[in-house]
Design a protein around this motif. Structure first.
Motif, PDB file in Angstrom:
ATOM      1  N   GLY A  50       0.811  -1.201   0.000  1.00 33.92           N
ATOM      2  CA  GLY A  50       0.000   0.000   0.000  1.00 33.92           C
ATOM      3  C   GLY A  50       0.849   1.258   0.000  1.00 33.92           C
ATOM      4  N   LEU A  51       0.182   2.399  -0.004  1.00 33.49           N
ATOM      5  CA  LEU A  51       0.896   3.679  -0.020  1.00 33.49           C
ATOM      6  C   LEU A  51       1.687   3.875   1.268  1.00 33.49           C
ATOM      7  CD1 LEU A  51       1.091   6.348  -1.789  1.00 33.49           C
ATOM      8  CD2 LEU A  51      -0.525   7.318  -0.147  1.00 33.49           C
ATOM      9  N   SER A  69      -6.947   4.735  -8.630  1.00 33.62           N
ATOM     10  CA  SER A  69      -6.204   4.437  -9.853  1.00 33.62           C
ATOM     11  C   SER A  69      -4.686   4.536  -9.678  1.00 33.62           C
ATOM     12  CB  SER A  69      -6.644   5.387 -10.975  1.00 33.62           C
ATOM     13  OG  SER A  69      -6.351   6.738 -10.624  1.00 33.62           O
ATOM     14  N   ALA A  70      -4.240   4.675  -8.434  1.00 34.91           N
ATOM     15  CA  ALA A  70      -2.811   4.868  -8.188  1.00 34.91           C
ATOM     16  C   ALA A  70      -1.990   3.680  -8.676  1.00 34.91           C
ATOM     17  CB  ALA A  70      -2.566   5.099  -6.705  1.00 34.91           C
ATOM     18  N   ARG A  71      -0.917   3.979  -9.382  1.00 34.32           N
ATOM     19  CA  ARG A  71       0.015   2.951  -9.828  1.00 34.32           C
ATOM     20  C   ARG A  71       1.274   3.017  -8.964  1.00 34.32           C
ATOM     21  NH1 ARG A  71      -0.214   3.405 -16.461  1.00 34.32           N
ATOM     22  NH2 ARG A  71      -2.467   2.993 -16.685  1.00 34.32           N
ATOM     23  N   GLY A  72       2.034   1.971  -8.973  1.00 35.81           N
ATOM     24  CA  GLY A  72       3.282   1.958  -8.207  1.00 35.81           C
ATOM     25  C   GLY A  72       3.102   1.545  -6.761  1.00 35.81           C
ATOM     26  N   ASP A  78      -7.518  -1.496  -0.267  1.00 33.52           N
ATOM     27  CA  ASP A  78      -8.583  -0.762  -0.945  1.00 33.52           C
ATOM     28  C   ASP A  78      -9.895  -0.823  -0.156  1.00 33.52           C
ATOM     29  OD1 ASP A  78      -6.747  -0.279  -2.866  1.00 33.52           O
ATOM     30  OD2 ASP A  78      -7.866  -1.179  -4.522  1.00 33.52           O
ATOM     31  N   GLY A  79     -10.145  -1.957   0.471  1.00 32.04           N
ATOM     32  CA  GLY A  79     -11.392  -2.097   1.219  1.00 32.04           C
ATOM     33  C   GLY A  79     -11.514  -1.045   2.304  1.00 32.04           C
ATOM     34  N   ALA A  80     -10.403  -0.772   3.003  1.00 27.55           N
ATOM     35  CA  ALA A  80     -10.425   0.216   4.087  1.00 27.55           C
ATOM     36  C   ALA A  80     -10.412   1.640   3.544  1.00 27.55           C
ATOM     37  CB  ALA A  80      -9.227  -0.008   5.009  1.00 27.55           C
ATOM     38  N   ILE A  81      -9.502   1.938   2.616  1.00 31.99           N
ATOM     39  CA  ILE A  81      -9.330   3.310   2.139  1.00 31.99           C
ATOM     40  C   ILE A  81     -10.500   3.736   1.252  1.00 31.99           C
ATOM     41  CG2 ILE A  81      -7.821   4.885   0.897  1.00 31.99           C
ATOM     42  CD1 ILE A  81      -6.726   3.796   3.583  1.00 31.99           C
ATOM     43  N   LEU A  82     -10.848   2.902   0.275  1.00 29.08           N
ATOM     44  CA  LEU A  82     -11.970   3.244  -0.588  1.00 29.08           C
ATOM     45  C   LEU A  82     -13.291   3.105   0.150  1.00 29.08           C
ATOM     46  CD1 LEU A  82     -10.784   1.579  -3.921  1.00 29.08           C
ATOM     47  CD2 LEU A  82     -10.592   3.985  -3.216  1.00 29.08           C
ATOM     48  N   GLY A  83     -13.326   2.238   1.146  1.00 28.63           N
ATOM     49  CA  GLY A  83     -14.524   2.119   1.969  1.00 28.63           C
ATOM     50  C   GLY A  83     -14.832   3.401   2.712  1.00 28.63           C
ATOM     51  N   GLU A  84     -13.792   4.152   3.044  1.00 27.10           N
ATOM     52  CA  GLU A  84     -13.968   5.462   3.667  1.00 27.10           C
ATOM     53  C   GLU A  84     -14.257   6.528   2.619  1.00 27.10           C
ATOM     54  OE1 GLU A  84     -14.203   8.745   6.006  1.00 27.10           O
ATOM     55  OE2 GLU A  84     -14.388   6.656   6.613  1.00 27.10           O
ATOM     56  N   GLY A  85     -14.075   6.181   1.334  1.00 30.77           N
ATOM     57  CA  GLY A  85     -14.318   7.148   0.268  1.00 30.77           C
ATOM     58  C   GLY A  85     -13.151   8.068   0.007  1.00 30.77           C
ATOM     59  N   ILE A  86     -11.951   7.693   0.470  1.00 28.78           N
ATOM     60  CA  ILE A  86     -10.776   8.557   0.334  1.00 28.78           C
ATOM     61  C   ILE A  86     -10.269   8.532  -1.110  1.00 28.78           C
ATOM     62  CG2 ILE A  86      -8.332   8.802   0.958  1.00 28.78           C
ATOM     63  CD1 ILE A  86      -9.108   7.905   3.789  1.00 28.78           C
ATOM     64  N   ALA A  87     -10.044   9.726  -1.654  1.00 22.85           N
ATOM     65  CA  ALA A  87      -9.461   9.856  -2.988  1.00 22.85           C
ATOM     66  C   ALA A  87      -7.981  10.244  -2.863  1.00 22.85           C
ATOM     67  CB  ALA A  87     -10.223  10.896  -3.808  1.00 22.85           C
ATOM     68  N   THR A  88      -7.722  11.394  -2.238  1.00 21.62           N
ATOM     69  CA  THR A  88      -6.340  11.838  -2.028  1.00 21.62           C
ATOM     70  C   THR A  88      -5.840  11.328  -0.681  1.00 21.62           C
ATOM     71  OG1 THR A  88      -6.622  13.839  -3.354  1.00 21.62           O
ATOM     72  CG2 THR A  88      -4.841  13.848  -1.730  1.00 21.62           C
ATOM     73  N   LEU A  89      -4.662  10.698  -0.716  1.00 24.29           N
ATOM     74  CA  LEU A  89      -4.075  10.166   0.516  1.00 24.29           C
ATOM     75  C   LEU A  89      -2.611  10.568   0.591  1.00 24.29           C
ATOM     76  CD1 LEU A  89      -4.634   8.399   3.031  1.00 24.29           C
ATOM     77  CD2 LEU A  89      -3.808   6.432   1.712  1.00 24.29           C
ATOM     78  N   PHE A  90      -2.234  11.130   1.729  1.00 22.88           N
ATOM     79  CA  PHE A  90      -0.868  11.585   1.981  1.00 22.88           C
ATOM     80  C   PHE A  90      -0.344  10.784   3.168  1.00 22.88           C
ATOM     81  CE2 PHE A  90       1.923  15.401   3.372  1.00 22.88           C
ATOM     82  CZ  PHE A  90       2.977  14.971   2.566  1.00 22.88           C
ATOM     83  N   ALA A  91       0.699   9.994   2.938  1.00 24.61           N
ATOM     84  CA  ALA A  91       1.259   9.137   3.988  1.00 24.61           C
ATOM     85  C   ALA A  91       2.620   9.687   4.414  1.00 24.61           C
ATOM     86  CB  ALA A  91       1.410   7.706   3.485  1.00 24.61           C
ATOM     87  N   VAL A  92       2.760   9.964   5.705  1.00 27.06           N
ATOM     88  CA  VAL A  92       3.981  10.586   6.224  1.00 27.06           C
ATOM     89  C   VAL A  92       4.609   9.686   7.292  1.00 27.06           C
ATOM     90  CG1 VAL A  92       4.976  12.639   7.305  1.00 27.06           C
ATOM     91  CG2 VAL A  92       2.961  12.857   5.821  1.00 27.06           C
ATOM     92  N   PRO A  93       5.819   9.174   7.061  1.00 26.36           N
ATOM     93  CA  PRO A  93       6.466   8.353   8.075  1.00 26.36           C
ATOM     94  C   PRO A  93       7.043   9.205   9.205  1.00 26.36           C
ATOM     95  CG  PRO A  93       7.924   8.609   6.203  1.00 26.36           C
ATOM     96  CD  PRO A  93       6.636   9.313   5.845  1.00 26.36           C
ATOM     97  N   VAL A  94       7.004   8.689  10.389  1.00 24.23           N
ATOM     98  CA  VAL A  94       7.611   9.343  11.549  1.00 24.23           C
ATOM     99  C   VAL A  94       8.919   8.624  11.818  1.00 24.23           C
ATOM    100  CG1 VAL A  94       7.339   9.904  13.994  1.00 24.23           C
ATOM    101  CG2 VAL A  94       5.347   9.943  12.469  1.00 24.23           C
TER     102      VAL A  94
END
Length: 271
Positions: A50-51, A69-72, A78-94
């Protein structure tokens, strides 16, 4: 973690944010703010999947404007993220000490451009959380070392100095900790260290009462730190350090810092 996730929503204008600590190469989502459903609850994201898993392994932020439609990236979640209806997702590691300790996510239900005005606050929140996690780790290390101490006869000078060093470092760390519960626990261990060193109860043996900051400064002085070094350790101005030290010396009726340390030890305030 909960505070960091709340800050993401408040400071980035993303409507939904979530995150969790990394254990065994997976992030376990525990804190969620702004979600419309429950599909993210209990989400576990594995490294490189995942991202977020990719951001976790690469130790750098990852962004997708259209998650569906994200590639790479893999689409394991997808079940969790698209289930929430999220389109734009920004993932930031700590990232702390060269490894990813936690993951933070910001999301929106429509495609949202992410510029510096949004990315920079998210990165600052991640940086603040990294600092807090590093402090907690350092505190736990010192607590573990301190709590093995026992009032045994025949301590050598090296053992006593190590105990005093731990006391001083715990005082310096405590000064930077926002968590009231952790500060209280630190204070309890500090009292135990002082009593262990004296082989006596934790109560002081005189009527002298030093303020927390005066004790912080004196504990650092006890290990030989200069005023400049104490200022750096406690995030104070050097003139402020001098003021606290002078106040402690006055209360202890000592003319030098060395005499103040000795008096504080006799009073049971320092180990």
């Amino acid at each position: 973690m909960s505070r960091a996730v709340r800050d993401l929503v408040a400071k980035t204008r993303f409507p939904v944010a979530f995150g969790g600590l990394v254990t065994e190469h997976s992030v376990h989502v525990r804190a969620i703010v702004g979600a419309r459903g429950r599909s993210i609850d209990g989400l576990v994201v594995r490294e490189q999947r995942g991202l977020g898993g990719r951001a976790m392994s690469e130790r750098r932020p990852r962004l997708t404007l259209d998650y569906r439609s994200a590639r790479g990236i893999t689409h394991d979640y997808d079940g969790a993220i698209l289930g929430e209806g999220i389109a734009t997702l920004f993932a930031v590691p700590v990232v702390s000490s060269g490894r990813t300790r936690a993951m933070l996510y910001c999301g929106s239900w429509s495609e949202t451009a992410v510029d510096d005005g949004i990315a920079a606050p998210a990165l600052r929140v991640a940086g603040e959380l990294a600092t807090e996690l590093r402090i907690h780790e350092e505190v736990e290390r010192h607590l573990a070392r301190a709590e093995t101490a026992a009032p045994e006869a025949g301590w050598d000078a090296a053992a006593r100095e190590e105990l005093r060093e731990s006391f001083a470092e715990l005082r310096a760390i405590s000064a930077t900790v926002a968590d009231a519960g952790l500060r209280a626990r630190l204070a309890g261990v500090e009292r135990r260290l002082a009593s262990v060193a004296h082989g006596a109860p934790t109560e002081t043996t005189s009527g002298v009462q030093l303020s927390p900051r005066e004790l912080d400064v004196l504990a650092c002085a006890a290990r030989g730190s200069t005023n400049a070094e104490i200022a750096t350790d406690l995030a104070l101005k050097e003139t402020t350090v001098k003021s606290y030290l002078a106040a402690a010396m006055s209360k202890l009726d000592a003319s030098t810092r060395h005499a103040a340390v000795a008096e504080a030890r006799r009073a049971g305030l320092l180990p």
